[in-house]
Design an enzyme around this catalytic site. Structure first.
Site, short mmCIF file in Angstrom:
data_model
loop_
_atom_site.label_atom_id
_atom_site.label_comp_id
_atom_site.label_asym_id
_atom_site.label_seq_id
_atom_site.Cartn_x
_atom_site.Cartn_y
_atom_site.Cartn_z
N LYS A 89 -17.67 35.26 -8.76
CA LYS A 89 -18.06 34.00 -9.41
C LYS A 89 -19.57 33.96 -9.50
O LYS A 89 -20.27 33.99 -8.49
CB LYS A 89 -17.55 32.82 -8.59
N LYS A 106 -15.35 34.86 -12.92
CA LYS A 106 -15.77 33.60 -13.51
C LYS A 106 -17.27 33.64 -13.75
O LYS A 106 -17.99 34.01 -12.83
CB LYS A 106 -15.40 32.46 -12.56
#
Ligand SMILES: [Zn+2]
Length: 324
Positions: free
Chosen positions: A195, A248
């Site tokens: 992420k 992400k």
């Protein structure tokens, strides 16, 4: 093979031919739809930077969950906006916290829909960071216990999958062992593994009311320039017990989705984040792009890169379009 013996256009001549040789099939089975639950009753407020997405009270989230299920989408991802925020993010792991109550309500009313829960502190802390803060620093190890507690309360309320998004080191192991010790060895963990500290999360912070009150998240989220580190992060999460790994954001990280899938062969999720959604919406509102075609092309691209699961705010629209 060379031209003229090989003419790629032969197989593009009509839709039946194209259908037959298509390599990537986007399906409603691939989607997870994020929802934002908030206190109150009959409360529904549109998130201004994410048209068509709302903060909703539990009664309306239940209705929304039914609609999502009826569209054939297999899962929702729940984010909670608590009544009160504090330094320790207490409502994140309260048995009667907003998400815990929402899970119970959804599970009671809606069958056959997976409830995935966001496990993090940032929606619940007064400072808006994903971990405990002391002297301006985000502390790792004492945060792990709280995340493990949060995941357990979600599982106890009936969550099907827990999804830690905090990016503290060691949290997957902490969550796994706490779940196992309490009889939830069959609850999968979908870890936000790679992420990045991304500017594409802007609209989400309006949705989840989780803007950091000081500094930014770069001391725990990944540097967007790194891909070898992304592989190490994913390896670490798998070793700690992650069942599904996530990259992400999605669009600026298609290379990472690809490399993670190739390297580990694990179920791989990609988060088509708020900023990616909002850009499409804004351009479509101005008539600059064909929303339907652009959305399906983006989602297909994310899947082609290697994602098995796509978390997307387009899920309901895409489900309808794919069903036509
Ligand atoms: Zn967070």
């Amino acid at each position: 093979m060379q031209f003229p013996a090989y003419r790629p256009r032969r197989l593009r001549k009509n839709e039946n031919l194209r259908r037959m040789v298509r390599e990537t099939d986007l399906s409603v089975d691939d989607f997870i739809y994020p929802l934002f639950v908030t206190p109150g009753e009959g409360f529904k407020k549109e998130i201004s930077s994410m048209p068509g997405n709302y903060q909703m009270s539990i009664d309306l989230i239940v209705e929304e969950a039914k609609e999502v299920k009826d569209l054939g989408i297999p899962a929702i991802l729940l984010f909670g906006i608590p009544e009160v925020k504090d330094e320790a993010g207490s409502e994140a792991y309260a048995e009667d916290g907003i998400v815990q109550r929402a899970i119970r309500a959804i599970k009671k009313e809606v069958s056959n829909l997976l409830v995935v829960t966001d496990v993090c502190l940032c929606e619940y802390t007064s400072h808006g960071h994903c971990g405990i803060v002391r002297n301006g620093e985000i502390l790792n190890d004492i945060t792990l216990e709280l995340l493990a507690k949060e995941a357990l309360t979600h599982a106890e309320a009936g969550a099907d999958i827990v999804a830690p998004s905090d990016m503290m080191d060691g949290r997957v192991a902490a969550i796994r062992s706490n779940l196992d010790e309490n009889g939830f060895q069959d609850i999968p963990i979908m870890a936000y593994s790679a992420k990045q500290a991304s500017a594409f999360y802007g609209p989400f912070r309006e949705a989840a009311e989780s803007t950091p009150q000081f500094g930014d998240r770069r001391s725990y989220q990944m540097d967007a320039a790194n891909s070898l580190e992304a592989i190490r992060e994913v390896a670490l999460d798998i070793e700690e017990g992650a069942d599904i790994v996530m990259v992400k954001p999605a669009l600026s990280c298609l290379d990472l989705i690809h490399v993670v899938k190739q390297e580990f062969g694990y179920p791989t999720a990609a988060y088509n984040v708020s900023g990616e959604f909002s850009m499409v919406k804004a351009a479509a509102e101005r008539g600059w792009i064909d929303e339907r075609r652009v959305v399906l092309e983006i989602l297909t691209g994310i899947k082609r890169a290697g994602a098995d699961i796509i978390i997307t705010y387009h899920a309901k629209d895409a489900a309808r379009w794919l069903g036509e």
